[in-house]
Design a protein around this motif. Structure first.
Motif, PDB file in Angstrom:
ATOM      1  N   ASN C  71       0.843  -1.203   0.000  1.00  0.00           N
ATOM      2  CA  ASN C  71       0.000   0.000   0.000  1.00  0.00           C
ATOM      3  C   ASN C  71       0.872   1.244   0.000  1.00  0.00           C
ATOM      4  N   LYS C  75       1.337   2.836  -7.007  1.00  0.00           N
ATOM      5  CA  LYS C  75       0.777   2.178  -8.189  1.00  0.00           C
ATOM      6  C   LYS C  75      -0.312   3.028  -8.842  1.00  0.00           C
ATOM      7  N   THR C  76      -1.241   3.483  -7.999  1.00  0.00           N
ATOM      8  CA  THR C  76      -2.329   4.299  -8.549  1.00  0.00           C
ATOM      9  C   THR C  76      -1.784   5.596  -9.136  1.00  0.00           C
ATOM     10  N   THR C  77      -0.834   6.179  -8.424  1.00  0.00           N
ATOM     11  CA  THR C  77      -0.243   7.414  -8.935  1.00  0.00           C
ATOM     12  C   THR C  77       0.423   7.173 -10.289  1.00  0.00           C
ATOM     13  N   GLN C 118      -9.441   2.623  -9.054  1.00  0.00           N
ATOM     14  CA  GLN C 118      -9.417   1.813  -7.832  1.00  0.00           C
ATOM     15  C   GLN C 118     -10.742   1.936  -7.089  1.00  0.00           C
ATOM     16  N   HIS C 241      -3.643  -6.876  -5.292  1.00  0.00           N
ATOM     17  CA  HIS C 241      -2.990  -7.255  -4.040  1.00  0.00           C
ATOM     18  C   HIS C 241      -3.082  -8.755  -3.791  1.00  0.00           C
TER      19      HIS C 241
HETATM   20  N1  LIG Z   1      -3.049  13.937  -4.401  1.00  0.00           N
HETATM   21  C1  LIG Z   1      -2.170  13.486  -3.492  1.00  0.00           C
HETATM   22  N2  LIG Z   1      -1.697  14.352  -2.563  1.00  0.00           N
HETATM   23  C2  LIG Z   1      -0.804  13.947  -1.640  1.00  0.00           C
HETATM   24  N3  LIG Z   1      -0.321  12.705  -1.550  1.00  0.00           N
HETATM   25  C3  LIG Z   1      -0.746  11.769  -2.441  1.00  0.00           C
HETATM   26  C4  LIG Z   1      -1.706  12.130  -3.449  1.00  0.00           C
HETATM   27  N4  LIG Z   1      -1.956  11.024  -4.187  1.00  0.00           N
HETATM   28  C5  LIG Z   1      -1.194  10.036  -3.661  1.00  0.00           C
HETATM   29  N5  LIG Z   1      -0.466  10.484  -2.609  1.00  0.00           N
HETATM   30  C6  LIG Z   1       0.503   9.688  -1.811  1.00  0.00           C
HETATM   31  O1  LIG Z   1       1.374   9.029  -2.699  1.00  0.00           O
HETATM   32  C7  LIG Z   1       1.666   7.734  -2.220  1.00  0.00           C
HETATM   33  C8  LIG Z   1       1.334   6.705  -3.263  1.00  0.00           C
HETATM   34  O2  LIG Z   1      -0.075   6.597  -3.338  1.00  0.00           O
HETATM   35  P1  LIG Z   1      -0.815   5.610  -4.334  1.00  0.00           P
HETATM   36  O3  LIG Z   1      -2.277   5.834  -4.199  1.00  0.00           O
HETATM   37  O4  LIG Z   1      -0.240   5.746  -5.673  1.00  0.00           O
HETATM   38  O5  LIG Z   1      -0.429   4.180  -3.734  1.00  0.00           O
HETATM   39  P2  LIG Z   1      -0.917   2.751  -4.215  1.00  0.00           P
HETATM   40  O6  LIG Z   1       0.299   2.001  -4.537  1.00  0.00           O
HETATM   41  O7  LIG Z   1      -1.950   2.851  -5.241  1.00  0.00           O
HETATM   42  O8  LIG Z   1      -1.516   2.188  -2.862  1.00  0.00           O
HETATM   43  P3  LIG Z   1      -2.761   1.192  -2.645  1.00  0.00           P
HETATM   44  O9  LIG Z   1      -2.251  -0.165  -2.843  1.00  0.00           O
HETATM   45  O10 LIG Z   1      -3.139   1.438  -1.215  1.00  0.00           O
HETATM   46  O11 LIG Z   1      -3.816   1.587  -3.601  1.00  0.00           O
HETATM   47  C9  LIG Z   1       0.913   7.565  -0.936  1.00  0.00           C
HETATM   48  O12 LIG Z   1       1.797   7.821   0.135  1.00  0.00           O
HETATM   49  C10 LIG Z   1      -0.155   8.603  -1.004  1.00  0.00           C
HETATM   50  O13 LIG Z   1      -0.489   9.062   0.290  1.00  0.00           O
END
Ligand SMILES: Nc1ncnc2c1ncn2[C@@H]1O[C@H](COP(=O)(O)OP(=O)(O)OP(=O)(O)O)[C@@H](O)[C@H]1O
Ligand SMILES: [Mg+2]
Lengths: 458, 330, 295
Positions: C71, C75-77, C118, C241
């Motif tokens: 987490n 990935k989403t970013t 997501q 996941h």
């Molecule tokens: N708009 C935003 N502003 C500030 N921080 C952000 C923003 N978007 C994402 N983050 C931060 O960037 C990091 C990566 O987030 P992301 O959502 O890409 O993770 P992920 O791999 O998709 O996680 P998960 O498996 O929980 O979905 C996290 O620490 C998140 O808090």
């Protein structure tokens, strides 16, 4: 000065008691209130208290005072200036000459339109008319009214030097910005903590100005108070009103999970409802407070300013510093910032979000009310004043970044200065247009404001 | 109490000119808010664009009436939509709300300012641009028509108004049931979803802002024609809220919602207006409670109260159902 | 049934595409024989936090690639950056040979890359069928003026409706075509979102946690749909996941942690990769990762 001590005794720190959070929040309010009272008590005497005009004479008359200012800033009253008064048909009614105090009076047969001509040959050497093209002056006089006719002498205030003009306007702008800022903090914090774009916030500004008017001029149960007391009362009344507004309307709405758009529309409804209720109650004519109306400008060389405006600036800065300290140092202030920053995170770390929201409403509304009093003091009190300021607040808050208290302040100062300085190129009656256009421009260039942050996607 | 007058006035609210002007503007707002989710609080400015587009062309620049109609309905709303939309349509919904309210204020300040008196007539406004319209009237100006509700010229405005209104509602119906309508509804619900499917959300919102603005301009232009004057006070910010109440009352997101809402709203307003007025005139309502000028203020309070109550208790309005409710998004 | 599916002009034999991956080295950022999507030096910071900082990554055409990571790995970013829903602070992205850095998000879809979210974005106040039909591209009736002339688009609309119904049928959702999407279950919404994405006829679909919250009974059918897409020549990139699923359907796995790509490899080998073990369990663990457990 005793007031200051009251304020201080409450600030004495006592940590981690059972109801510590509540006490701290109350303290926050008290600190703010303490600052308000203290500053009023300290600075107010500096503001000269001049008698208000009376209009009880039954004979209509024209009057005026001719004075000029010497190098040291002292007023010099000019004796022996000749004025000729003619009626609407052009017939000369007679002449008036200023006495040793620079004063002249001319009694009129009846109300109507008259022309007053100042004989420039009777002016002392080196003392010209400031606006020679505004001579003669045409004035309307009501029956039984006393009408002051102004012929400004010398060219002290209006300068052809643009740097001096800019300094003067900047000072005016800072004053305006501070007043906007004081009112806008609540708007920004309410948005930050609840997500509500509260369009009814402007009405709290109007309400504050009118409550003070009620205590200062209209009178409650037959007694009136000085403006200072009235302002404090208004501060309290607005705080209570904000708290009730939250408890009676917004909290239930949040409980029911009403959408933010529905809430926004409801706030607009309240805006128009309150606005017209105040119009209904107070009427459409602009009003003035009883105190501090006529004041002489203090000349600082680069700019000149009336004492009440000095007071407003000093006072606002003091209040805003007090707020900044409260936000930075007190638990309640920190909690407010935390909730505004990230509500969920704040909630999960044990902050009682609803309590914080309640105090945001109370303090934000109290400050808005106070802003209204100050605005009423610099300009006038009218039923639409809050709505006008609301738009400037939005411009300021957008510029600073929605939800950030410091952003709101910074944005307000920029907006205030921009509005005043822009009058160099924009006609004064359209000065707000510049600020509102700036709002649109900011959104194009930097949509999250100066201190804001972007949203999350996906 | 004069029951006849009360009934007549209420009927006039129900089907008369005011209803038509505001129903048109509300149809436009429905496209903005009800279907696309745009929080436009400057519909009064679009109305003003129609009114001033026509009157300025005819009075200020001496052009033909029909040129004025074209400018007021097509050009002015277009310029306005671009100015309002360009900075805000990429941003969160409430920015448009702020900017449109600001635009209404800019309009008020500028149009009233003596600086532009030459073009706008400042606070007096412009008049005498509608003679071409009334020349076409088949009705005798000195006669009363339609159960004696309207005098000749009024009847002509009402007749044309009804035709325009019917066409506008039909056009709206076509728009909304088309793939275009599907896209804007998707944008209302979730802009990112629409974009992920290849829809240019910004562009669609701009189109919606424009086309809704055109309907608003129709309402404003008819109002200017009906009152034979284009005056700033007829298009102040608060006018927008009448449109909003009409829309939400009838049901945002329903094609006929704004029409029914405007009819009901004006019936209610006219009813309360005349009842209060009669009360004040006959001294049944003492002067200490309400004066003649205060009667006019009551309708604004009713509108404000209406917005509050509708938004909190019946956001779906008369026609809407909870599932499709526009006010509940986000 | 195949006829209704997006015909892919770049259809390679999926078998061949997978076979080609056998020789690819198992290291982060490795070059692929036939990449459809390439990201180079893509970085995104939020304030002080570096959410994504990817040196280089390629996605092979015609196979299923899984993107995994703890987490907050980014990935989403990264999805947002690849589809231009978010703008990176630096970096270049190439899709199907074209640089897409300046292409707005909606045009990415028209280029043939569609993503899901997501947090499901079913349009709940529209019917299931309307949700589907929205996905079709190049609709004549989507032009504002034209939309008011129904006969100019009715024909196309009917075709799109047939297409949508066929897809719904394939996802076993045809019986709900007239219901509001808001009444669907979480799993059904995920299905709907995937089916809707296919209406765009993309070359590549990017699914952000397509199985999250879907009940186990539905998962199997969803998996089969994903495999089916690949077998028709589509490229799939998905975030997941659930390691069982990753093992079951993916052909290649990319692992992210703290914004960076830390490992790549076929699903069978990735569990024993030391960097992956460290990322998931903290660096003091020595034993291989049990990929049968849900993470
Ligand atoms: N708009 C935003 N502003 C500030 N921080 C952000 C923003 N978007 C994402 N983050 C931060 O960037 C990091 C990566 O987030 P992301 O959502 O890409 O993770 P992920 O791999 O998709 O996680 P998960 O498996 O929980 O979905 C996290 O620490 C998140 O808090
Ligand atoms: Mg994620």
């Amino acid at each position: 000065m005793s007031v200051v001590q009251i304020g201080r005794s409450v600030v004495d720190p006592c940590h981690d008691q059972p109801s510590a959070r509540r006490t701290y929040l109350i303290k926050l309010a008290m600190v703010a209130l303490g600052v308000v009272t203290a500053v009023f008590a300290m600075v107010a005497p500096a503001a000269a208290h001049l008698p208000a005009q009376t209009d009880s004479e039954s004979i209509p008359e024209l009057r005026g005072t001719m004075r000029t200012v010497d190098e040291g800033g002292e007023s010099i009253f000019v004796e022996g200036i000749n004025l000729t008064i003619t009626d609407a048909s052009g017939a000369e009614l007679g002449q008036a000459v200023t006495d040793a105090d620079g004063e002249w009076v001319f009694e009129l047969p009846e109300g109507g339109t008259y022309e007053v001509f100042l004989d420039e040959a009777t002016l002392p050497d080196g003392v010209p008319l400031r606006n020679p093209d505004r001579n003669p002056l045409t004035v309307d006089v009501g029956n039984g009214a006393s009408r002051t006719v102004l012929f400004p002498l010398g060219d002290a205030a209006v300068s052809t030097d643009t740097t001096i003009e800019i300094v003067q306007l900047t000072v005016d702008g800072i004053k305006l910005g501070l007043v906007i800022g004081m009112s806008a903090i609540g708007l920004s914090l309410i948005y930050g903590t609840t997500g509500l774009t509260n369009f009814a916030h402007g009405e709290m500004v109007t309400f504050g100005a009118m409550v003070a008017f009620l205590f200062n001029v209209t009178g409650v149960f037959g007694w009136t108070t000085s403006l200072i007391v009235a302002a404090i009362l208004s501060f309290i009344v607005c705080g209570v009103a904000g708290g009730l507004f939250n408890a009676g309307v917004w909290r239930p709405l949040r409980r029911r999970g009403a959408s933010l758009i529905a809430a926004l529309v409801a706030s607009l409804g309240f805006s128009i409802l309150f606005r017209y209720m105040m119009l209904y109650q107070f009427g459409g004519r602009a009003k003035l407070y009883k105190d501090y109306q006529i004041q002489e400008k203090v000349d600082f060389g680069w700019f000149s300013i009336v004492p009440k405006d000095i007071f407003i600036i000093v006072f606002s800065v003091a209040v805003l510093i007090g707020i900044a300290i409260a936000l930075q140092r007190t638990r309640a202030g920190k909690a407010m910032r935390a909730v505004s920053d990230n509500r969920d995170l704040a909630e999960s770390s044990g902050i009682d979000v609803e309590l914080v929201i309640k105090w945001v409403w109370v303090s934000g509304s109290a400050l808005a009310g106070l802003g209204g009093v100050l605005f009423g003091l610099t300009e006038s009190i009218g039923w639409e004043m809050g709505f006008r300021i609301l738009l400037l607040m939005f411009a300021a808050v957008t510029l600073g970044g929605l939800g950030s208290a410091y952003g709101a302040l910074l944005g307000s100062l920029i907006v205030g200065i921009f509005i005043q300085v822009s009058t160099i190129v924009i006609p004064t009656d359209m000065k707000n247009v510049g600020a509102l256009l700036m709002l649109m421009l900011i959104l194009l260039i930097r949509p999250d404001g100066l201190l804001g942050r972007s949203e999350r996607i996906g | 109490m004069d029951i006849g007058a009360i009934f007549e006035n209420t009927m006039r609210g129900f089907i008369g000119e005011q209803f038509i002007f505001f129903a048109l503007a509300a149809i436009g707002l429905n496209i903005h808010f009800g279907f696309t989710g745009l929080l436009n609080f400057g519909q009064a400015v679009f109305m003003a664009a129609g009114a001033y587009g026509l009157s300025m062309m005819v009075v200020t620049w001496g052009l033909n009436f029909w040129v004025g109609v074209f400018v007021g309905l097509v050009i002015f709303p277009f310029i306005l939509a671009v100015i309002l939309g360009a900075p805000t349509l990429r941003l969160r919904a409430d920015y448009l709300a702020i900017v449109t309210i600001a635009a209404a204020e800019i309009f008020r300040i500028m149009v009233r300012s003596p600086t532009f008196d030459r073009w706008t007539g400042s606070s007096d406004g412009l008049g005498g641009f509608a003679t071409d319209f009334y020349d076409l009237s088949p009705f005798d100006p000195s006669e009363r028509y339609f159960f004696d509700l309207f005098i000749g010229n009024q009847m002509w405005v009402v007749l044309i108004g009804w035709i325009v209104l019917a066409m506008a509602a039909f056009a709206c119906w076509l728009l909304i049931r088309s793939p275009w309508g599907r896209v804007v509804k998707a944008i209302r619900e979730d802009e990112d979803a629409a974009r992920s499917l290849g829809k240019n959300a910004y562009w669609y919102k701009m189109q919606a802002l424009y086309i809704g603005g055109v309907f608003g301009a129709m309402g404003g232009m008819l109002r200017a024609i009906g009152t034979q004057s284009a005056q700033p006070d007829n298009f102040i910010t608060d006018v927008t809220f009448f449109v909003w109440v009409a829309l939400i009352l009838g049901g945002a997101g329903k094609v006929l919602g704004p029409v029914i809402g405007a009819a009901v709203l004006y019936a209610i307003l006219n009813f309360s207006d005349i009842v209060l007025r009669q009360g004040v005139e006959s001294n049944n309502i003492p002067d200490s409670i309400m004066s003649g000028t205060q009667v006019g203020q009551v309708r604004f309070m009713l509108v404000g109260l209406g917005l509050v109550l509708l938004a909190t208790f019946r956001p779906q309005g008369i026609l809407g159902n909870k599932e499709e409710m526009a006010l509940d998004d986000r | 049934m195949t006829a209704d599916l997006p015909a892919n002009d770049a259809v390679n034999d999926p078998e061949a595409a997978r076979a080609a991956m056998r020789d690819v080295a198992q290291e982060p950022g490795v070059a692929k024989p036939d990449p459809i999507l390439v990201a180079d030096g893509v970085a995104r910071r939020f304030g002080g936090l570096t959410a994504v900082d990817v040196e280089h990554v390629e996605v092979q055409r015609g196979i299923i690639t899984a993107l995994i990571g703890p987490n907050g790995a980014g990935k989403t970013t990264l999805f947002n950056l690849l589809t231009n829903f978010d703008t990176p602070d630096a970096g270049t992205r190439t899709f199907d040979g074209n640089v897409i850095d300046k292409v707005p998000a909606h045009k990415i879809a028209n280029h043939g890359m569609v993503r899901t979210f997501q947090l499901t974005k079913a349009l709940s106040k529209m019917s299931v069928l309307d949700n589907m039909m929205l996905g079709a591209t190049n609709q004549r009736g989507e032009k504002m003026w034209r939309s008011m002339v129904p006969f100019s688009w009715k024909q196309q609309e009917a075709e799109i409706e047939l297409e949508a119904e066929a897809l719904l049928d394939r996802f076993n959702m045809l019986h709900m075509r007239d219901e509001f999407a808001g009444t669907l279950s979480g799993g059904q919404r995920k299905l709907l979102e995937m089916a809707r994405a296919l209406m765009v006829k993309p070359k590549m679909v990017m699914l952000d946690e397509p199985m999250a919250g879907v009940n186990p009974a539905l998962t199997q059918s969803l998996l089969q749909h994903v495999v089916g897409l690949r077998d028709e020549g589509m490229t799939v990139l998905f975030v997941e996941h659930d390691m069982d699923m990753v093992q079951e359907i993916s052909d290649w796995v990319i692992v992210m942690a703290e914004g960076a790509i830390i490992a790549e490899g076929p699903p069978g080998a990735i569990g024993s990769n030391q960097a992956v073990v460290d990322a998931y369990l903290g660096s003091h663990h020595g034993e291989p990762l049990d990929l049968d457990a849900d993470i």
